[in-house]
Design an enzyme around this catalytic site. Structure first.
Site, mmCIF file in Angstrom:
data_model
loop_
_atom_site.group_PDB
_atom_site.id
_atom_site.type_symbol
_atom_site.label_atom_id
_atom_site.label_comp_id
_atom_site.label_asym_id
_atom_site.label_seq_id
_atom_site.Cartn_x
_atom_site.Cartn_y
_atom_site.Cartn_z
ATOM 1 N N ASP A 274 17.654 -39.491 86.583
ATOM 2 C CA ASP A 274 17.680 -40.949 86.537
ATOM 3 C C ASP A 274 17.573 -41.451 85.107
ATOM 4 O O ASP A 274 16.847 -40.877 84.276
ATOM 5 C CB ASP A 274 16.533 -41.540 87.366
ATOM 6 C CG ASP A 274 16.788 -41.435 88.850
ATOM 7 O OD1 ASP A 274 17.965 -41.562 89.248
ATOM 8 O OD2 ASP A 274 15.829 -41.231 89.611
ATOM 9 N N GLU B 34 20.428 -47.231 100.117
ATOM 10 C CA GLU B 34 19.763 -45.977 99.777
ATOM 11 C C GLU B 34 18.367 -46.332 99.292
ATOM 12 O O GLU B 34 18.200 -46.836 98.175
ATOM 13 C CB GLU B 34 20.528 -45.226 98.684
ATOM 14 C CG GLU B 34 21.720 -44.456 99.184
ATOM 15 C CD GLU B 34 22.251 -43.482 98.138
ATOM 16 O OE1 GLU B 34 23.220 -42.780 98.450
ATOM 17 O OE2 GLU B 34 21.714 -43.428 97.013
#
Length: 271
Positions: free
Chosen positions: A57, A46
């Site tokens: 994140d 990814e």
């Protein structure tokens, strides 16, 4: 259409997808790292076009994105990188992750999707796509013959899960924990078995579980919940960061990490 996780999970364990920000490490080192992943038999990378201040994140991935952005990494450069490295890969698939606001908002969506497909990317995950554009996006991806990665959470609504299952032409990313990357579900990954089974009834595409996967034990717990693959982000990115801080080789360090998390291959015996 790329088959992202072509292994037999019953005998070889779950497929492995690893998240990295393009540009961290720098492109010349990243190229060597990607080729190493292919040699190691990793199924999927990814590869994110870095974007700042992601609310989903954790600090490790956010620092990585900032380093990549400081190196001037953007969508066009990432597509050039994929086009350069993709013909040399035998096994590894590349799923591009692009944030809508940072990388795609100011482009024609159909044209951008065609450009991504033309680069050799095997799939696309669009982060924070506005709901009003989902139909347009799925039509554009289908017209470009570009497989789509969809996402949902364990606690997503039935409608959200059904939509994710219906449009997952690359794989369905089941986010194990509602929070920031690097955090694990309180009940453990094995507790996702019911959600995986419910999604399995709705799609024939692979189901990959991510968030909070750091060790071989975590990978085996994801396998136990019935998922086809596991996605590792922060733990691997942390290895990159450590190597850059120490001045050691990121490729060697990342290879050691990959080998540390993959369960031993089970040998199937005949009667």
């Amino acid at each position: 259409m790329a088959e992202f996780f072509p292994r037999d999970a019953a005998t070889a364990g779950p497929g492995l997808a690893l998240f990295l920000n393009a540009g961290d490490p720098p492109p010349d080192v990243l190229e060597d790292l990607v080729l190493m992943l292919d040699e190691e038999g990793v199924e999927c990378l990814e590869l994110a076009v870095p974007f700042p201040d992601s609310v989903t994140d954790g600090p490790v991935v956010r620092r990585s994105a900032r380093r990549a952005l400081d190196r001037g990494t953007g969508l066009d450069g990432v597509l050039e990188f994929i086009a350069r490295v993709r013909p040399r890969l035998r096994h590894l698939r590349i799923a591009l992750l692009a944030d809508w606001s940072h990388s795609l908002k100011h482009r024609d969506l159909a044209g951008a999707t065609r450009d991504i497909a033309a680069s050799g990317a095997d799939g696309l995950l669009v982060h924070a796509l506005p709901p009003r554009l989902r139909t347009t996006y799925h039509v554009a991806a289908r017209d470009a013959a570009l497989p789509v990665v969809t996402t949902c959470y364990q606690r997503s609504s039935e409608a959200t899960m059904a939509e994710a299952a219906a449009h997952a032409s690359a794989y369905l990313y089941l986010v194990a924990h509602y929070g920031r990357s690097g955090t694990a579900p309180a009940a453990g990954h094995a507790a996702l078995a019911g959600t995986v089974a419910a999604l399995r009834a709705r799609t024939t595409s692979p189901i990959a579980v991510g968030f909070g996967v750091r060790t071989r034990d975590d990978v085996e717990a994801v396998h136990a919940c019935g998922a086809d693959a596991v996605i590792i982000g922060s733990a691997g990115v942390e290895r990159i960061e450590r190597a850059l801080d120490e001045g050691s080789d990121p490729v060697t360090g990342f290879r050691d990490f990959v080998r540390s998390v993959r369960p031993p291959v089970q040998i199937r015996t005949g009667s």
